[in-house]
Each structure stands twice: as C-alpha cells, then as structure tokens.
Design a protein around this motif. Structure first.
Motif, PDB file in Angstrom:
ATOM      1  N   UNK A   1       0.775  -1.136   0.028  1.00  0.00           N
ATOM      2  CA  UNK A   1       0.100  -0.020   0.052  1.00  0.00           C
ATOM      3  C   UNK A   1       1.019   1.207   0.054  1.00  0.00           C
ATOM      4  N   UNK A   2       1.933   1.150   0.835  1.00  0.00           N
ATOM      5  CA  UNK A   2       3.099   2.266   0.680  1.00  0.00           C
ATOM      6  C   UNK A   2       3.610   2.467  -0.746  1.00  0.00           C
TER       7      UNK A   2
ATOM      8  N   UNK B   1       3.301  11.145  -0.759  1.00  0.00           N
ATOM      9  CA  UNK B   1       4.449  10.609  -0.206  1.00  0.00           C
ATOM     10  C   UNK B   1       4.235  10.510   1.352  1.00  0.00           C
ATOM     11  N   UNK B   2       3.279  11.431   1.784  1.00  0.00           N
ATOM     12  CA  UNK B   2       2.978  11.581   3.244  1.00  0.00           C
ATOM     13  C   UNK B   2       2.343  10.316   3.654  1.00  0.00           C
ATOM     14  N   UNK B   3       1.254   9.877   2.570  1.00  0.00           N
ATOM     15  CA  UNK B   3       0.398   8.820   2.902  1.00  0.00           C
ATOM     16  C   UNK B   3       1.244   7.284   2.829  1.00  0.00           C
TER      17      UNK B   3
ATOM     18  N   UNK C   1      10.267   8.368   1.678  1.00  0.00           N
ATOM     19  CA  UNK C   1       9.014   9.222   1.285  1.00  0.00           C
ATOM     20  C   UNK C   1       8.745  10.464   1.945  1.00  0.00           C
ATOM     21  N   UNK C   2       9.186  10.579   3.263  1.00  0.00           N
ATOM     22  CA  UNK C   2       9.167  11.714   3.951  1.00  0.00           C
ATOM     23  C   UNK C   2      10.323  12.804   3.390  1.00  0.00           C
TER      24      UNK C   2
END
Length: 240
Positions: A168-169, A178-180, A208-209
């Motif tokens: 899912x990421x 990217x936050x999700x 991602x962060x």
C-alpha cells in the motif's frame, strides 16, 4: 559425452537427455542449463521432453535469487503445459521472478493461475501480493489498491500483513502521495519487529518523508532506523 563426441549424428538427442539427468542429479545447474538450451535450440518442439529439468532449474535459480534464470526456465514449463496441471507453487515463484525482472504483464497473469487453486488465506494473500506488485509495474494503481486490500483482509497480522502494508505504501508512493506512503511504511515499523521487513519499512518511510518535503520527520525516521538496526545496509545511499 564421449558417445556424442564420437557419433553426434546418431547419439546427439539420446545423449543430451541423459546428460540433462546426470547434471540434475549432480546439481550442476550451469551445465544442465547449457545442455537444455542447446537441446531446445535444435528443435523447439522438444521442450516437452525437458519439462522436469526446466522446473528444477527454474526453482533452483529462484532459490538463488537468480530471477532472470528462474523466469526463463519456469516459463518453459508454463508455456508448454495445461495451466490447470501446473502446481500452484510454480505459478507463485514465476510471478515473483517476473516482477523482479520487471516483466509486469506476464507477472500479472501468473498469480491468477495461482489463485485459481489457492484456498488457504495465507496462500491467497501471497498471490494477491504478487499480483499487486505487477499491477504497480503496469501503473494499474486503482486495481493494485484493491488487490492490496484483499491481501490485508486475508492476513490481519503477521508477515504477509506487513508485506501488504508495504505494498500500500508503494502504491501511494507511485501516486505521488508521499505522506500517505510514509504513514503506511511507518505502520509496519510500529507493529512489527522483523530483522528484514522492519528496517526496510523505515528506510522507505524515510525516503517518502524526504520526497514529501518533511525534513523533520525524515530525520527522526532515519535516526530510528540507525538506532534500532545499526547493522542494516540501506539500499539507498542517502539512508546509509
């Protein structure tokens, strides 16, 4: 070998088949692959004679993480047999091998054959995970999201649940959310203490962060990765 050398016209095919069995029993994969390739090259219609050796080679290469070799020889089996007669485990490792080689179209087809006979929740979850990976590669992100949710529902805890959260990421990352994506990766790091999946989740969350422009959270995540897993070799040099 000597018989074929002395009279290749008469003994070529007979000796090739016997040599294949010899090399298989000796667990000499390279020589077996060489013999098999030469045997098929002379007459592609003879692939049915070497299906068992192809299966063995493909499985052995998969276990060695030689995914290109695994895909090559497993496809010799699956392309020349009734799909219903092929063991489901073969479809699964073929799907994984094709994903690793970025052959996403055939990688999206193999899990469907696997799922036709997989009934246990854990088995089905693995099939959906392989399918979801292929769907991301094909940019079928809505379909991949639904597939990942199916895997998550089948495995409410454990390693395959962690893999579904990672998937899912990856889907959110492919969307540019990217936050999700980071939150999904971090859920793995919070819920699981696994020497393989947890540091990988932290590394992906850090990346991602960073992409989200959240430098503060990226720094915290990187510190957590280094503190919890000091010996982990990050895949991305920026996280090392």
């Amino acid at each position: 070998l000597k018989a074929r050398e002395e009279n290749p016209q008469e003994y070529a095919e007979k000796c090739s088949l016997r040599l294949l069995l010899c090399y298989q029993n000796l667990e000499n994969k390279d020589e077996a692959a060489h013999e098999l390739d030469a045997f098929i090259e002379k007459d592609p219609s003879r692939v049915g004679f070497v299906s068992e050796v192809s299966r063995w080679l493909g499985t052995e290469y998969y276990n060695q993480s030689n995914f290109e070799g695994a895909a090559k020889y497993l496809q010799l089996v699956t392309n020349n047999a009734d799909p219903a007669k092929i063991d489901k485990s073969l479809w699964l490792i073929l799907a994984r091998s094709l994903n690793e080689t970025k052959a996403y179209q055939p990688a999206s087809e193999a899990p469907n054959h696997y799922l036709e006979t997989a009934t246990a929740p854990q088995d089905r979850a693995q099939g959906f995970l392989a399918l979801g990976r292929a769907q991301i590669g094909l940019q079928l992100l809505d379909a991949a999201g639904k597939t990942a949710e199916q895997a998550l529902e089948l495995q409410p805890e454990g390693r395959f649940n962690a893999d579904a959260r990672m998937l899912i990421g990856d889907i959110e990352s492919a969307r540019g959310n990217y936050e999700n994506a980071a939150r999904s990766y971090m859920s793995v790091a919070v819920l699981y203490e696994d020497p393989e999946v947890t540091p990988r989740a932290l590394e992906h969350a850090y990346e991602a962060f960073q992409r989200a422009g959240n430098a503060s959270q990226a720094g915290k995540t990187l510190s957590e990765l280094k503190n919890r897993f000091p010996n982990y070799q990050a895949k991305n040099s920026s996280a090392s």
